[in-house]
Design an enzyme around this catalytic site. Structure first.
Site, mmCIF file in Angstrom:
data_model
loop_
_atom_site.group_PDB
_atom_site.id
_atom_site.type_symbol
_atom_site.label_atom_id
_atom_site.label_comp_id
_atom_site.label_asym_id
_atom_site.label_seq_id
_atom_site.Cartn_x
_atom_site.Cartn_y
_atom_site.Cartn_z
ATOM 1 N N HIS A 124 0.735 -1.337 0.013
ATOM 2 C CA HIS A 124 0.010 0.000 0.181
ATOM 3 C C HIS A 124 0.923 1.269 0.035
ATOM 4 O O HIS A 124 0.251 2.413 -0.425
ATOM 5 C CB HIS A 124 -0.907 -0.040 1.337
ATOM 6 C CG HIS A 124 -1.893 -0.813 1.217
ATOM 7 N ND1 HIS A 124 -2.870 -1.157 0.057
ATOM 8 C CD2 HIS A 124 -2.438 -1.853 2.078
ATOM 9 C CE1 HIS A 124 -3.725 -2.102 0.399
ATOM 10 N NE2 HIS A 124 -3.160 -2.664 1.691
ATOM 11 N N HIS A 162 -6.282 -7.177 -0.540
ATOM 12 C CA HIS A 162 -6.415 -5.770 -0.876
ATOM 13 C C HIS A 162 -5.651 -5.250 -2.032
ATOM 14 O O HIS A 162 -4.583 -6.014 -2.216
ATOM 15 C CB HIS A 162 -6.072 -5.114 0.438
ATOM 16 C CG HIS A 162 -6.572 -5.317 1.761
ATOM 17 N ND1 HIS A 162 -5.917 -5.922 2.787
ATOM 18 C CD2 HIS A 162 -7.738 -4.841 2.176
ATOM 19 C CE1 HIS A 162 -6.988 -5.965 3.634
ATOM 20 N NE2 HIS A 162 -7.950 -5.341 3.613
ATOM 21 N N ASP A 247 -4.440 -12.842 3.447
ATOM 22 C CA ASP A 247 -5.792 -12.357 4.301
ATOM 23 C C ASP A 247 -7.033 -12.825 3.237
ATOM 24 O O ASP A 247 -8.028 -12.717 3.686
ATOM 25 C CB ASP A 247 -5.863 -10.718 4.394
ATOM 26 C CG ASP A 247 -5.065 -10.071 3.493
ATOM 27 O OD1 ASP A 247 -4.566 -10.703 2.538
ATOM 28 O OD2 ASP A 247 -4.740 -8.862 3.756
#
Length: 342
Positions: A124, A162, A247
């Protein structure tokens, strides 16, 4: 047979975002505990080095690097999700260095492949901004290292739940580094929509597949076989990097996917096989997310087994309608650039 290199260091456990924060030292502690109890033959564990200023500056702006230097030795909050303790900046710099060192060892033929077991994660972190638990973008820094070491084309495949907005941003207008991501969408950080395919010289070199959640091993297998692998094979990378976030595991408290340990092993097998076909097996995994301690540690162990030689396949099962729709949309977005999708 050359060994699979595992790079880690006790300093990574000193990064402490705070009590009850999901990106806790316990994540890496559990991984290392499982590997200690069930060592994988053919692996070698070694300590990494820190990244140099030049290696960090290849991706990140002077302003971000100066800000992180200011935070070194302090406890502070960068945003509501991203916190640092006294050793966090040093740990982030070591994580970036581990990622570069993994690439160096694989590119030099000194390791069969490698897994950087690091924290904080990185995907990120944008060139000018730390965010989303991430301070420095390990995958982007590793990709730049691969380019400097002679890889004309580098693939970064991101299977974290993500979207890796930071990695995408780093290579958005370039065609020497392809970024591929399969992720939950819409979800944090809000990027990674199907039409996001790059711009300018990089148009067609960003591949995004957004899934609504609840997707299975079979769904991921379909996406790998019918989109990600054909495009990657056409790209012909000379180095393959994986932003390995766990995740999407069905036990994860943050993610909303339904992937099992075998699903991760199958994805790792697919990437190892791709690397063996196109670039003499030059493959590096970099640890990203994953917040179920059991799901994370068992899935990492399964992937380490694959790196060391075990082969696994996607388990049979029905694919979801929404995954088929995502595949159709992503293929349509990329078809103008890749004849393999015609």
């Amino acid at each position: 047979m050359k060994p699979t290199l595992l790079l880690t260091d006790p300093l990574f456990l000193q990064h402490d975002p705070g009590e009850s924060h999901p990106e806790s030292p316990a994540r890496l502690q559990r991984i290392l505990g499982v590997l200690a109890r069930a060592p994988v033959r053919g692996t070698v564990m070694a300590p990494p080095r820190s990244a140099t200023d030049a290696e960090l500056a290849a991706v990140h702006t002077p302003q971000l690097l100066a800000r992180l230097k200011e935070l070194s030795g302090r406890r502070a909050s960068i945003d509501p999700d991203t916190h640092v303790s006294a050793d966090s900046v040093d740990a982030a710099r070591l994580a970036a260095g581990a990622s570069v060192q993994a690439v160096e060892m694989v590119m030099a033929g000194k390791a069969r492949n490698a897994f950087a077991l690091v924290r904080p994660p990185g995907h990120h972190a944008e060139p000018d901004r730390a965010m989303g638990f991430c301070l420095l973008n390990n995958a982007a820094i590793a990709a730049e290292a691969g380019r400097r070491l002679g890889a004309e084309r580098v693939l970064v495949l991101d299977w974290d739940v993500h979207h890796g907005n930071g990695t995408q941003a780093a290579f958005w207008g370039r065609r020497d580094v392809m970024y591929q991501s399969v992720h939950q969408f819409p979800y944090y950080p809000g990027t990674g929509a199907t039409p996001e395919v790059g711009t300018g010289a990089g148009e067609g070199y960003t591949v995004n597949v957004g899934l609504p959640g609840g997707n299975s091993d079979a769904d991921y297998g379909m996406l790998f076989e019918e989109l990600l692998l054909p495009v990657a094979e056409s790209f012909r990378p000379q180095l393959v990097l994986v932003s390995a976030g766990f995740d999407p595991h069905y036990h994860d408290p943050i993610g909303g996917m339904d992937v099992t340990e075998r699903g991760f092993a199958a994805m790792c097998t697919a990437m190892r096989s791709l690397a063996e076909r196109v670039c003499d097996g030059k493959l590096v995994l970099l640890l990203e997310g994953g917040y179920s301690l059991e799901g994370l540690s068992q899935s990492v162990h399964a992937c380490v087994e694959v790196l060391a030689g075990r082969t696994d396949s996607f388990p049979p099962g029905d694919t979801h309608t929404d995954a088929k729709e995502a595949l159709v949309a992503s293929r349509a977005a990329l078809k103008p650039y890749w004849s393999a999708l015609s």
